[in-house]
Enzyme design. Sequence first.
Site, PDB file in Angstrom:
ATOM      1  CD  GLU A   1      -5.905 -15.558 -14.134  1.00  0.00           C
ATOM      2  OE1 GLU A   1      -4.952 -14.771 -13.310  1.00  0.00           O
ATOM      3  OE2 GLU A   1      -6.245 -16.784 -13.924  1.00  0.00           O
TER       4      GLU A   1
ATOM      5  CB  ILE B   1      -0.313 -10.534  -5.652  1.00  0.00           C
ATOM      6  CG1 ILE B   1      -0.607 -10.569  -4.038  1.00  0.00           C
ATOM      7  CG2 ILE B   1       1.162 -10.036  -5.707  1.00  0.00           C
ATOM      8  CD1 ILE B   1       0.449 -11.840  -3.474  1.00  0.00           C
TER       9      ILE B   1
ATOM     10  CE  LYS C   1      -2.692  -2.810  -0.382  1.00  0.00           C
ATOM     11  NZ  LYS C   1      -2.671  -4.273  -0.472  1.00  0.00           N
TER      12      LYS C   1
ATOM     13  CB  ALA D   1      -4.366  -8.742   7.092  1.00  0.00           C
TER      14      ALA D   1
ATOM     15  CG  HIS E   1     -23.850  17.386  -0.713  1.00  0.00           C
ATOM     16  ND1 HIS E   1     -23.757  16.505  -1.835  1.00  0.00           N
ATOM     17  CD2 HIS E   1     -23.834  18.518  -1.060  1.00  0.00           C
ATOM     18  CE1 HIS E   1     -23.706  17.339  -2.822  1.00  0.00           C
ATOM     19  NE2 HIS E   1     -23.528  18.585  -2.539  1.00  0.00           N
TER      20      HIS E   1
ATOM     21  N   GLY F   1      -4.489 -11.977 -10.255  1.00  0.00           N
ATOM     22  CA  GLY F   1      -5.176 -12.019  -9.005  1.00  0.00           C
ATOM     23  C   GLY F   1      -5.040 -10.733  -8.471  1.00  0.00           C
TER      24      GLY F   1
HETATM   25  P1  FAD Z   1       1.487 -14.309   8.171  1.00  0.00           P
HETATM   26  O1  FAD Z   1       1.190 -13.125   7.977  1.00  0.00           O
HETATM   27  O2  FAD Z   1       2.033 -14.968   7.020  1.00  0.00           O
HETATM   28  O3  FAD Z   1       2.192 -14.207   9.684  1.00  0.00           O
HETATM   29  C1  FAD Z   1       2.543 -15.658  10.077  1.00  0.00           C
HETATM   30  C2  FAD Z   1       3.844 -15.608  10.816  1.00  0.00           C
HETATM   31  O4  FAD Z   1       4.197 -16.625  11.382  1.00  0.00           O
HETATM   32  C3  FAD Z   1       5.270 -15.287  10.044  1.00  0.00           C
HETATM   33  O5  FAD Z   1       5.841 -13.963  10.577  1.00  0.00           O
HETATM   34  C4  FAD Z   1       6.006 -16.501  10.069  1.00  0.00           C
HETATM   35  O6  FAD Z   1       7.390 -16.103  10.000  1.00  0.00           O
HETATM   36  C5  FAD Z   1       5.470 -17.048  11.374  1.00  0.00           C
HETATM   37  N1  FAD Z   1       5.664 -18.554  11.445  1.00  0.00           N
HETATM   38  C6  FAD Z   1       5.275 -19.386  10.363  1.00  0.00           C
HETATM   39  N2  FAD Z   1       5.624 -20.573  10.990  1.00  0.00           N
HETATM   40  C7  FAD Z   1       6.113 -20.387  12.175  1.00  0.00           C
HETATM   41  C8  FAD Z   1       6.824 -21.171  13.111  1.00  0.00           C
HETATM   42  N3  FAD Z   1       6.609 -22.850  12.925  1.00  0.00           N
HETATM   43  N4  FAD Z   1       7.450 -20.813  14.221  1.00  0.00           N
HETATM   44  C9  FAD Z   1       7.453 -19.463  14.286  1.00  0.00           C
HETATM   45  N5  FAD Z   1       7.057 -18.609  13.477  1.00  0.00           N
HETATM   46  C10 FAD Z   1       6.400 -19.165  12.398  1.00  0.00           C
HETATM   47  N6  FAD Z   1      -4.343  -8.946   3.119  1.00  0.00           N
HETATM   48  C11 FAD Z   1      -5.386  -8.047   3.474  1.00  0.00           C
HETATM   49  O7  FAD Z   1      -6.409  -8.292   3.906  1.00  0.00           O
HETATM   50  N7  FAD Z   1      -4.984  -6.818   2.676  1.00  0.00           N
HETATM   51  C12 FAD Z   1      -4.179  -6.585   1.910  1.00  0.00           C
HETATM   52  O8  FAD Z   1      -3.980  -5.229   1.480  1.00  0.00           O
HETATM   53  C13 FAD Z   1      -3.176  -7.318   1.618  1.00  0.00           C
HETATM   54  N8  FAD Z   1      -1.910  -7.332   0.705  1.00  0.00           N
HETATM   55  C14 FAD Z   1      -1.167  -8.221   0.632  1.00  0.00           C
HETATM   56  C15 FAD Z   1      -0.143  -8.002  -0.318  1.00  0.00           C
HETATM   57  C16 FAD Z   1       0.872  -8.944  -0.448  1.00  0.00           C
HETATM   58  C17 FAD Z   1       1.914  -8.363  -1.492  1.00  0.00           C
HETATM   59  C18 FAD Z   1       0.622 -10.154   0.077  1.00  0.00           C
HETATM   60  C19 FAD Z   1       1.789 -11.240  -0.208  1.00  0.00           C
HETATM   61  C20 FAD Z   1      -0.256 -10.446   1.000  1.00  0.00           C
HETATM   62  C21 FAD Z   1      -1.385  -9.497   1.272  1.00  0.00           C
HETATM   63  N9  FAD Z   1      -2.486  -9.603   2.149  1.00  0.00           N
HETATM   64  C22 FAD Z   1      -3.232  -8.816   2.238  1.00  0.00           C
HETATM   65  C23 FAD Z   1      -2.597 -11.049   2.753  1.00  0.00           C
HETATM   66  C24 FAD Z   1      -2.141 -11.028   4.172  1.00  0.00           C
HETATM   67  O9  FAD Z   1      -0.769 -10.672   4.165  1.00  0.00           O
HETATM   68  C25 FAD Z   1      -2.215 -12.340   4.889  1.00  0.00           C
HETATM   69  O10 FAD Z   1      -3.596 -12.676   4.712  1.00  0.00           O
HETATM   70  C26 FAD Z   1      -2.009 -12.273   6.337  1.00  0.00           C
HETATM   71  O11 FAD Z   1      -0.538 -11.853   6.549  1.00  0.00           O
HETATM   72  C27 FAD Z   1      -2.140 -13.433   6.976  1.00  0.00           C
HETATM   73  O12 FAD Z   1      -1.933 -13.373   8.252  1.00  0.00           O
HETATM   74  P2  FAD Z   1      -1.248 -14.473   9.286  1.00  0.00           P
HETATM   75  O13 FAD Z   1      -0.881 -13.979  10.695  1.00  0.00           O
HETATM   76  O14 FAD Z   1      -2.089 -15.835   9.116  1.00  0.00           O
HETATM   77  O15 FAD Z   1       0.191 -15.243   8.529  1.00  0.00           O
HETATM   78  P1  NAD Z   2      -4.927 -14.929  -6.164  1.00  0.00           P
HETATM   79  O1  NAD Z   2      -5.417 -16.119  -5.876  1.00  0.00           O
HETATM   80  O2  NAD Z   2      -5.489 -13.698  -5.896  1.00  0.00           O
HETATM   81  O3  NAD Z   2      -4.594 -14.818  -7.678  1.00  0.00           O
HETATM   82  C1  NAD Z   2      -3.764 -15.664  -8.230  1.00  0.00           C
HETATM   83  C2  NAD Z   2      -4.172 -15.984  -9.983  1.00  0.00           C
HETATM   84  O4  NAD Z   2      -3.150 -16.511 -10.561  1.00  0.00           O
HETATM   85  C3  NAD Z   2      -5.617 -16.328 -10.288  1.00  0.00           C
HETATM   86  O5  NAD Z   2      -6.366 -15.384 -10.994  1.00  0.00           O
HETATM   87  C4  NAD Z   2      -5.292 -17.855 -10.737  1.00  0.00           C
HETATM   88  O6  NAD Z   2      -6.263 -18.029 -11.846  1.00  0.00           O
HETATM   89  C5  NAD Z   2      -3.804 -17.349 -11.680  1.00  0.00           C
HETATM   90  N1  NAD Z   2      -3.053 -18.477 -11.856  1.00  0.00           N
HETATM   91  C6  NAD Z   2      -2.794 -19.656 -10.939  1.00  0.00           C
HETATM   92  N2  NAD Z   2      -1.930 -20.492 -11.482  1.00  0.00           N
HETATM   93  C7  NAD Z   2      -1.669 -19.720 -12.962  1.00  0.00           C
HETATM   94  C8  NAD Z   2      -0.901 -20.400 -14.023  1.00  0.00           C
HETATM   95  N3  NAD Z   2      -0.101 -21.498 -13.761  1.00  0.00           N
HETATM   96  N4  NAD Z   2      -0.607 -19.311 -15.048  1.00  0.00           N
HETATM   97  C9  NAD Z   2      -1.292 -18.226 -15.025  1.00  0.00           C
HETATM   98  N5  NAD Z   2      -2.209 -17.918 -14.046  1.00  0.00           N
HETATM   99  C10 NAD Z   2      -2.481 -18.627 -12.980  1.00  0.00           C
HETATM  100  O7  NAD Z   2      -3.468 -14.858  -5.379  1.00  0.00           O
HETATM  101  P2  NAD Z   2      -2.389 -13.896  -5.314  1.00  0.00           P
HETATM  102  O8  NAD Z   2      -2.722 -12.746  -6.213  1.00  0.00           O
HETATM  103  O9  NAD Z   2      -1.028 -14.602  -5.472  1.00  0.00           O
HETATM  104  O10 NAD Z   2      -2.407 -13.468  -3.641  1.00  0.00           O
HETATM  105  C11 NAD Z   2      -2.278 -14.448  -2.727  1.00  0.00           C
HETATM  106  C12 NAD Z   2      -3.216 -14.088  -1.691  1.00  0.00           C
HETATM  107  O11 NAD Z   2      -2.772 -12.824  -1.104  1.00  0.00           O
HETATM  108  C13 NAD Z   2      -4.805 -14.123  -1.989  1.00  0.00           C
HETATM  109  O12 NAD Z   2      -5.575 -14.789  -1.349  1.00  0.00           O
HETATM  110  C14 NAD Z   2      -5.081 -12.501  -1.519  1.00  0.00           C
HETATM  111  O13 NAD Z   2      -6.349 -12.581  -0.871  1.00  0.00           O
HETATM  112  C15 NAD Z   2      -3.980 -11.958  -0.692  1.00  0.00           C
HETATM  113  N6  NAD Z   2      -3.813 -10.615  -0.903  1.00  0.00           N
HETATM  114  C16 NAD Z   2      -4.820  -9.933  -0.603  1.00  0.00           C
HETATM  115  C17 NAD Z   2      -4.691  -8.443  -0.881  1.00  0.00           C
HETATM  116  C18 NAD Z   2      -5.894  -7.433  -0.546  1.00  0.00           C
HETATM  117  O14 NAD Z   2      -6.485  -7.837   0.138  1.00  0.00           O
HETATM  118  N7  NAD Z   2      -5.807  -6.310  -1.399  1.00  0.00           N
HETATM  119  C19 NAD Z   2      -3.553  -8.075  -1.691  1.00  0.00           C
HETATM  120  C20 NAD Z   2      -2.830  -8.794  -2.075  1.00  0.00           C
HETATM  121  C21 NAD Z   2      -2.746 -10.223  -1.825  1.00  0.00           C
END
Ligand code: FAD
Ligand code: NAD
Length: 475
Positions: free
Chosen positions: A211, A192, A58, A327, A451, A190
Amino acid sequence: MVESYDVIVIGGGPAGYPAAIRAGQHGLSVACIDDWKNADGSHAFGGTCLNAGCIPSKALLESSELYQRARTEFSTHGIDVGAVGLDLGRMQARKNGIVKASTQGIQALFKAAKVVGLAGHGTLLPGLKVDYTAPDGTHTVLSARSIVLAAGSSPAALRTVPFDGERVLDSWGALDMTQVPKTLGIIGAGVIGLELGSVWRRLGAEVVVLEALDGFLPMADGQVAKEAHKQLLKQGLDIKLGAKVDSAEVTADGVTLAYSDGGGAHRLAVERLVVSIGRRPRTEGLLAEGTGVVLDARGFVEVDEHCRTAVPGVFAVGDCVRGPMLAHKGKEEGVMVADLIAGHFGEVNYRLIPSVIYTHPEMAWVGQTEEQVKGSGRPYKVGVFPFMASGRARAMESSAGFTKIIAATDDDEILGVHVIGPMAGELIAEAVLAMEYSASTEDLQRTMHAHPTLSEALHEAALAADKKAIDFPNR
Ligand code: FAD
Ligand code: NAD
């Protein structure tokens, strides 16, 4: 160090750290073990979201949008800034500073809630015990009355093009690029792919998104997906649907992909490639033999609606369990579990998890899509209000998109709300609250909205559902 706690949380991301804090607020003794490792080897709480997901993405979305607007929109406002330059190093430093402040904030929150934060790895052992491996490799067996597994997820790799951290990047790598690539390939349109594709497109890269599916954003309402597709193509994102990657070759200059779609076989050469095809639960190394916790075929921890695993006293939350990988969904699960452990009421309303995609325009929705409502057979009505008719959106030079409310014809219950347009992610909160309280469109119609605000677009969509919109002709 205390060897025994009321609660041990494994994982300090947005699912685990709120569980630890809430448990601490209940007066329980809590340890949170987390093994996140930054590129420089340092540890930080906050998991994927704070370190390599929600927050850094973000930050870059905001910076890149400002850059884009300074270049293309400021002159419309009568603001002449001359040539607009890009200092990617400073942009990245700002992002890194935001990440650092956010992750350090968790340590302060732990202190306030008397949570013991432990950097290192946790493995669940049988009998409500945890093997804690400290960064120096020493093992300690800790015990607890309750244990919360919050291990999160990691990016899924593509066998044909494995991550190499140089040319083939995961989302973390894509957030950390220090130069704008001339050409950027993204596999997966998707969340990301679209968010990070937007960042690098705005900063000047030619972005091609491949895609596999024929449809664009199938999880979104069809009308929203269609508008988003149109707007993103207009911004120069080259999105190729129905594209299957057949092979890939990593060279010194980049990656050459062979892919096929409805139009035949193609080749695509890009400087860098981001693979964003979904994420997998990070449950390897989490469970020792014989714990009794069950994983499903895809590696998710099996839980019930209260995040209870098959083992009494062991819970699992966030990305490592079923449901959307978001999250806020993980946070609510973490808090619910901590409340339950402390003997209080706890519940998550899985029907009302908001989704937001932070592209421009932003998309956000809650509840059912029109396609889902139609499929359910329940008679429904729809109200749509275009931002073009919102004075505030026009003043913001951001009038693309619309708000859409779907409600039942019989009792007027709101079934789904969909927004594509400015601040969609903020606007959806009103819809979530309305639906949480089982509001009807009439309830929204009779609620006064200030408004000129963007929120009036939701008010008008509610009115439009009964052909009572004031600021747009009813159809
Ligand atoms: P994580 O955030 O993955 O945290 C798990 C933690 O546990 C990590 O620090 C890991 O190192 C630790 N861990 C794992 N196994 C062990 C172990 N055995 N011992 C000790 N530590 C361990 N979601 C949104 O809602 N809004 C968004 O805008 C959004 N943007 C995203 C953008 C990107 C690029 C990505 C990749 C994801 C995004 N997400 C977003 C998804 C969001 O990041 C995840 O849904 C969220 O972080 C999940 O939270 P969690 O606590 O389940 O896992
Ligand atoms: P995603 O599931 O959102 O999208 C993955 C995309 O890749 C899908 O459209 C799928 O059809 C496509 N795909 C899968 N295999 C493929 C292949 N072999 N070739 C071409 N296309 C293929 O997953 P993501 O974008 O990697 O994000 C991962 C997770 O992180 C999601 O579950 C999402 O909820 C979370 N996330 C959330 C936010 C947010 O809330 N704004 C932002 C980033 C990530």
